[in-house]
Write a protein that holds these residues in place. Structure first.
Motif, PDB file in Angstrom:
ATOM      1  N   TYR A  16       0.716  -0.913  -0.157  1.00 12.96           N
ATOM      2  CA  TYR A  16      -0.048  -0.439  -0.219  1.00 12.96           C
ATOM      3  C   TYR A  16       0.744   0.984   0.070  1.00 12.96           C
ATOM      4  O   TYR A  16       2.007   1.262   0.195  1.00 12.96           O
ATOM      5  CB  TYR A  16      -1.386   0.009   1.600  1.00 12.96           C
ATOM      6  CG  TYR A  16      -0.168  -0.036   2.564  1.00 12.96           C
ATOM      7  CD1 TYR A  16       0.507   0.721   3.459  1.00 12.96           C
ATOM      8  CD2 TYR A  16      -0.546  -2.019   3.308  1.00 12.96           C
ATOM      9  CE1 TYR A  16       1.184   0.687   4.865  1.00 12.96           C
ATOM     10  CE2 TYR A  16       0.467  -1.854   4.205  1.00 12.96           C
ATOM     11  CZ  TYR A  16       1.455  -1.042   5.039  1.00 12.96           C
ATOM     12  OH  TYR A  16       1.760  -1.239   6.647  1.00 12.96           O
ATOM     13  N   SER A  17      -0.070   2.260  -0.504  1.00 11.20           N
ATOM     14  CA  SER A  17       1.182   3.593  -0.032  1.00 11.20           C
ATOM     15  C   SER A  17       0.877   4.518   1.011  1.00 11.20           C
ATOM     16  O   SER A  17      -0.188   3.861   1.491  1.00 11.20           O
ATOM     17  CB  SER A  17      -0.166   4.744  -1.482  1.00 11.20           C
ATOM     18  OG  SER A  17      -1.535   4.882  -1.391  1.00 11.20           O
ATOM     19  N   LYS A  18       1.594   5.547   1.247  1.00 10.01           N
ATOM     20  CA  LYS A  18       1.223   6.588   2.641  1.00 10.01           C
ATOM     21  C   LYS A  18      -0.423   7.020   2.722  1.00 10.01           C
ATOM     22  O   LYS A  18      -1.389   6.233   3.660  1.00 10.01           O
ATOM     23  CB  LYS A  18       2.140   7.179   2.804  1.00 10.01           C
ATOM     24  CG  LYS A  18       3.156   6.421   2.886  1.00 10.01           C
ATOM     25  CD  LYS A  18       4.559   7.995   3.347  1.00 10.01           C
ATOM     26  CE  LYS A  18       5.895   7.527   3.542  1.00 10.01           C
ATOM     27  NZ  LYS A  18       6.484   8.762   4.003  1.00 10.01           N
ATOM     28  N   LYS A  19      -0.355   7.281   1.441  1.00  8.93           N
ATOM     29  CA  LYS A  19      -1.958   7.967   1.424  1.00  8.93           C
ATOM     30  C   LYS A  19      -3.335   6.934   1.676  1.00  8.93           C
ATOM     31  O   LYS A  19      -3.964   6.803   2.349  1.00  8.93           O
ATOM     32  CB  LYS A  19      -2.373   8.485   0.126  1.00  8.93           C
ATOM     33  CG  LYS A  19      -3.896   9.249  -0.140  1.00  8.93           C
ATOM     34  CD  LYS A  19      -3.648   9.522  -1.502  1.00  8.93           C
ATOM     35  CE  LYS A  19      -5.068  10.316  -1.417  1.00  8.93           C
ATOM     36  NZ  LYS A  19      -5.680  10.295  -2.675  1.00  8.93           N
ATOM     37  N   GLU A  20      -2.891   5.334   0.604  1.00  5.70           N
ATOM     38  CA  GLU A  20      -3.720   4.804   1.390  1.00  5.70           C
ATOM     39  C   GLU A  20      -4.043   4.771   2.887  1.00  5.70           C
ATOM     40  O   GLU A  20      -4.674   3.502   3.972  1.00  5.70           O
ATOM     41  CB  GLU A  20      -3.582   3.123   0.667  1.00  5.70           C
ATOM     42  CG  GLU A  20      -4.130   3.649  -1.412  1.00  5.70           C
ATOM     43  CD  GLU A  20      -3.298   1.810  -1.584  1.00  5.70           C
ATOM     44  OE1 GLU A  20      -3.851   1.196  -2.309  1.00  5.70           O
ATOM     45  OE2 GLU A  20      -2.499   2.250  -2.026  1.00  5.70           O
ATOM     46  N   ARG A  21      -2.794   4.420   3.645  1.00  2.00           N
ATOM     47  CA  ARG A  21      -2.500   3.656   4.353  1.00  2.00           C
ATOM     48  C   ARG A  21      -3.271   4.479   5.586  1.00  2.00           C
ATOM     49  O   ARG A  21      -3.928   4.278   6.275  1.00  2.00           O
ATOM     50  CB  ARG A  21      -1.462   3.300   5.244  1.00  2.00           C
ATOM     51  CG  ARG A  21      -1.047   2.827   6.556  1.00  2.00           C
ATOM     52  CD  ARG A  21       0.676   3.107   7.041  1.00  2.00           C
ATOM     53  NE  ARG A  21       1.460   4.680   6.513  1.00  2.00           N
ATOM     54  CZ  ARG A  21       2.047   5.017   7.168  1.00  2.00           C
ATOM     55  NH1 ARG A  21       3.384   3.537   6.926  1.00  2.00           N
ATOM     56  NH2 ARG A  21       2.823   6.264   6.674  1.00  2.00           N
ATOM     57  N   ALA A  22      -3.082   5.701   5.589  1.00  2.00           N
ATOM     58  CA  ALA A  22      -4.009   7.117   5.924  1.00  2.00           C
ATOM     59  C   ALA A  22      -5.231   6.555   5.578  1.00  2.00           C
ATOM     60  O   ALA A  22      -6.233   7.203   6.823  1.00  2.00           O
ATOM     61  CB  ALA A  22      -3.507   8.822   6.021  1.00  2.00           C
ATOM     62  N   MET A  23      -6.316   6.613   4.917  1.00  2.00           N
ATOM     63  CA  MET A  23      -7.355   7.038   4.491  1.00  2.00           C
ATOM     64  C   MET A  23      -7.849   5.713   5.402  1.00  2.00           C
ATOM     65  O   MET A  23      -8.988   5.254   5.976  1.00  2.00           O
ATOM     66  CB  MET A  23      -7.345   6.278   2.754  1.00  2.00           C
ATOM     67  CG  MET A  23      -7.360   7.597   2.097  1.00  2.00           C
ATOM     68  SD  MET A  23      -8.829   8.912   2.662  1.00  2.00           S
ATOM     69  CE  MET A  23      -9.533   8.444   0.811  1.00  2.00           C
ATOM     70  N   TYR A  24      -6.855   3.895   5.179  1.00  2.00           N
ATOM     71  CA  TYR A  24      -7.617   3.282   5.924  1.00  2.00           C
ATOM     72  C   TYR A  24      -7.859   3.227   7.577  1.00  2.00           C
ATOM     73  O   TYR A  24      -8.955   3.166   7.734  1.00  2.00           O
ATOM     74  CB  TYR A  24      -6.494   1.655   5.812  1.00  2.00           C
ATOM     75  CG  TYR A  24      -6.867   0.953   6.607  1.00  2.00           C
ATOM     76  CD1 TYR A  24      -7.612  -0.441   5.938  1.00  2.00           C
ATOM     77  CD2 TYR A  24      -6.258   0.200   8.010  1.00  2.00           C
ATOM     78  CE1 TYR A  24      -8.640  -1.143   7.160  1.00  2.00           C
ATOM     79  CE2 TYR A  24      -7.075  -1.020   8.040  1.00  2.00           C
ATOM     80  CZ  TYR A  24      -7.771  -1.437   7.848  1.00  2.00           C
ATOM     81  OH  TYR A  24      -8.068  -2.326   9.118  1.00  2.00           O
ATOM     82  N   GLY A  71     -10.728   5.056  -0.054  1.00  2.00           N
ATOM     83  CA  GLY A  71      -9.489   5.133  -0.853  1.00  2.00           C
ATOM     84  C   GLY A  71      -8.011   4.241  -0.704  1.00  2.00           C
ATOM     85  O   GLY A  71      -6.815   4.305  -0.627  1.00  2.00           O
ATOM     86  N   THR A  72      -8.891   2.854  -0.749  1.00  2.00           N
ATOM     87  CA  THR A  72      -7.646   2.170  -0.651  1.00  2.00           C
ATOM     88  C   THR A  72      -7.662   0.688  -1.671  1.00  2.00           C
ATOM     89  O   THR A  72      -9.211   0.835  -2.059  1.00  2.00           O
ATOM     90  CB  THR A  72      -8.032   0.835   0.954  1.00  2.00           C
ATOM     91  OG1 THR A  72      -9.812   0.621   0.450  1.00  2.00           O
ATOM     92  CG2 THR A  72      -7.729   1.858   2.457  1.00  2.00           C
ATOM     93  N   THR A  76      -8.164   6.335   8.672  1.00  2.00           N
ATOM     94  CA  THR A  76      -8.999   6.930   9.370  1.00  2.00           C
ATOM     95  C   THR A  76     -10.024   6.416   9.489  1.00  2.00           C
ATOM     96  O   THR A  76     -10.958   6.686  10.399  1.00  2.00           O
ATOM     97  CB  THR A  76      -9.608   8.101   8.328  1.00  2.00           C
ATOM     98  OG1 THR A  76      -7.794   8.584   8.021  1.00  2.00           O
ATOM     99  CG2 THR A  76      -9.783   9.152   8.614  1.00  2.00           C
TER     100      THR A  76
END
Length: 502
Positions: free
Chosen positions: A7-15, A219-220, A17
């Motif tokens: 996963y990307s950092k953005k996907e991690r953050a969305m998950y 977001g994932t 959240t």
């Protein structure tokens, strides 16, 4: 060498959240709604216990059914994401409806038997329906972790972060929902009746949490290729039992069920024992604020420390060793919590006992947090194990086991607490009378010692027994670190080959 997808950092953050929002909803119900049923509308203790227990029995069937649906799902979004996109709005509506009930104590005081039956029935039906809807979002939310990455380090890290975020969400709800609801109630001019405030704040928390939950689906992305196989319901149940390492994890989790009592009872205990029935006083009285900060802070700090430490420990040692260490060692501080109460039943607000309980709860929280991370890692490893040996990846079915453990634990906790409370008379109109007495200046610790003793017992002795027993099934857990590393390397190559051929 095949490239490992993650996963990307953005996907991690969305998950994370989204998971924060989902766990806010869970704690609005598991802690807030339970407190609301017990201490605000004052349902009978036995009725409340059986409502929660029956819902969990149904989840024994419902969770694997949902897991099978997830594993059968083939869409452009993947296996898990479709449910994460559509489930939050349904869960939001059902959660709000659960708070729209009458007041059992008032109906009983009026001799209105019809209203009493309807109030209990509404609580039962709405809670069972909530559990079914929540499952639709919960299983794919945890199952998607094993589909977001093929990297063991990234997977363990995300699970650890997920557990920390879930605990923070729980803490936000536990601390806030009573205090804020009572403050809102005062604004309505009903300081002796917390029901209006609970409804207002329950709705507000649920709507905000559901909007956050939606981000996990939006977001994932699922990076692990979906397999073409599917299982029937009967095959899914057989799969869960026949996979030996998964079976050991499940049995361990079921034995640990009484640990949930710490979550179910703690808020009621702290509210009454330390704050005289009104948690808002912890924000206006510095002595009470310090006590709650040390006691509750010890529990949460222990959880956060162990959750953050787990990925490092798991990289160096077999996950079963880490799991068993946290299980076995945390049983002692849990048992000692009740011993401290026995020494000075009415004086636990003294600084020496506050510090002692804070330290003991630090140890208890560390055990709870560490085991929760290890359990999720072990289930994820079992998914890899099953795909490696039999060619089918049961993300949904196996993570339905984690969902079932959580709900089964809540059911066991509700039954144990119901009968203990009934034995000491902590139920329906007695609670309403106690609330009135406390508001008039009575002391919970001194004037209601049986109630206090029951609560201190519940957060200590049954959880200690459960944690001690829970490491026994995993002593022979089959997946050690080297075995899993070999399995994961083979699966990464298999997935890359499947993509090339596809």
């Amino acid at each position: 060498m095949a490239q490992v997808k993650t996963y990307s950092k953005k996907e991690r953050a969305m998950y994370l959240t989204g998971l924060f929002g989902q766990n806010m909803i869970y704690n609005v119900v598991a802690t807030g709604l339970y407190y609301y049923f017990q201490n605000v509308i004052c349902l009978p203790a036995i009725a409340l216990g059986w409502i929660f227990a029956i819902a969990r029995v149904w989840d024994a069937v419902n969770d694997p059914i949902m897991g099978t649906f997830v594993d059968k799902t083939h869409s452009k979004w993947g296996k898990c994401r479709p449910y994460l996109i559509f489930a939050p709005i349904i869960i939001c509506v059902v959660t709000c409806v659960s708070f729209l009930n009458g007041n059992y104590a008032a109906a009983k005081a009026d001799g209105n038997s019809t209203a009493m039956i309807l109030i209990v029935a509404w609580a039962a039906v709405s809670y069972v329906l909530w559990g079914m809807c929540y499952t639709v979002g919960d299983i794919p939310l945890w199952g998607i972790i094993s589909r977001m990455t093929e990297d063991e380090k990234d997977r363990s890290s995300l699970i650890s972060l997920a557990r920390i975020v879930a605990s923070i969400a729980g803490g936000v709800v536990v601390i806030s929902i009573i205090a804020v609801s009572q403050a809102a109630n005062n604004a309505f001019g009903k300081s002796t009746d917390a029901q209006t405030g609970f409804i207002v704040i329950g709705f507000a928390f649920t709507i905000i949490a559901s909007l956050l939950f939606e981000l996990a689906g939006i977001g994932t992305k699922e990076k692990v290729p979906a397999d073409s196989q599917s299982k029937t319901m009967k095959e899914s149940f057989a799969l869960m039992w026949n996979c030996k390492p998964f079976r050991r994890v499940m049995i361990s989790g079921l034995l640990r069920a009484p640990m949930q009592l710490m979550m179910v009872v703690a808020m009621t205990l702290f509210t009454y024992y330390y704050c005289g029935g009104n948690l808002t006083t912890a924000f206006t009285d510095m002595n009470k604020l310090l006590i709650v900060a040390v006691i509750a802070g010890g529990m949460f700090l222990g959880m956060f420390l162990s959750m953050g430490l787990c990925p490092t420990l798991i990289k160096k040692y077999d996950v079963k060793k880490v799991h068993n260490l946290f299980s076995g060692l945390s049983a002692l501080p849990m048992a000692l919590i009740f011993a401290v109460y026995i020494i000075d039943p009415a004086g636990l607000d003294k600084i020496q006992w506050v510090i002692a309980d804070g330290i003991l709860l630090l140890g208890a929280g560390a055990g709870f947090g560490g085991v929760s991370v290890c359990q999720s890692v072990m289930i994820s490893d079992c998914i890899d194990y099953e795909e490696y040996h039999h060619g089918f990846r049961p993300d949904g079915v196996f993570f339905s086991g984690q969902s079932f453990i959580t709900k089964f634990s809540a059911g066991v906790a509700s039954i144990i607490s119901a009968y203990v409370y009934a034995a000491v008379g902590y139920t329906d109109v007695n609670i309403a009378q106690m609330n009135a007495a406390l508001e008039s200046g009575a002391s919970f610790a001194a004037d209601y010692p049986d109630y206090a003793k029951a609560m201190w017992f519940l957060i200590s002795i049954p959880p200690a027994i459960g944690m001690f027993l829970s490491f026994i099934p995993t002593l022979k857990y089959e997946i050690d670190k080297k075995t899993h590393d070999d399995i994961l390397a083979a699966l990464v190559e298999k997935h890359s080959e499947a993509v090339r051929e596809g």
